[in-house]
Design an enzyme around this catalytic site. Structure first.
Site, PDB file in Angstrom:
ATOM      1  CB  CYS A  46       9.595  -8.064  89.773  1.00  0.00           C
ATOM      2  SG  CYS A  46       9.777  -6.913  88.222  1.00  0.00           S
ATOM      3  CB  THR A  47       8.901  -8.944  95.170  1.00  0.00           C
ATOM      4  OG1 THR A  47      10.417  -8.431  94.791  1.00  0.00           O
ATOM      5  CG2 THR A  47       8.754  -9.586  96.125  1.00  0.00           C
TER       6      THR A  47
END
Length: 153
Positions: A46-47
């Site tokens: 997600c980062t």
């Protein structure tokens, strides 16, 4: 819950972002909108997904596109995460309450886990859904694939 269909009108929403602003989808008519769902903040893929959007901000702008990251995380969490991973341009939206309502409207809510799918949806200048892709949870969406889809709309 069914995945949103190509050609349908994108459901409008008003969600708070990491900059303490309320983002209304309908305010972006005249621009293409990339809605990029990530399951949960503070996780590696997600980062990388949100950093990819931030790092390609100017390229997206050149295609008349505004990108938004979305997840069911609470707004204070999104704000802290955006600061930690240095998102200066990208708005990441909190679909926390009612929990996952917008995510459900787009057919991306995973009921048993209380999170979203990893997905990209492109909406055209008139608010019509033109491209939908759901990715395996562990897969980073390919930004070049997104650029290709945007250039074909």
């Amino acid at each position: 819950m069914e995945l949103i269909k190509l050609g349908s009108t994108a459901p409008n929403f008003s969600l708070e972002d990491n900059h303490d602003k309320i983002i209304n989808l309908s305010n972006y008519r005249g621009k293409k909108v990339l809605l990029s769902w990530h399951p949960l903040a503070w996780t590696p893929v997600c980062t990388d997904q949100m950093r990819s959007l931030e790092n390609n901000w100017d390229n997206l702008q050149s295609l008349n596109t505004i990108a938004f990251g979305l997840s069911v995380d609470a707004q204070p969490c999104k704000k802290a995460w955006a600061t930690a991973i240095v998102l200066n341009n990208l708005s990441i939206l909190s679909d926390f309450w009612p929990h996952g309502k917008v995510t459900q409207d787009y057919g991306l809510f995973i009921q048993n886990d209380g999170i979203s799918e990893r997905a990209n949806i492109i909406i055209d200048e008139n608010g019509i859904v033109k491209w939908v892709k759901v990715y395996p949870m562990s897969q980073l969406p390919d930004i070049n694939e997104v650029f290709q889809a945007l250039s074909n709309i």
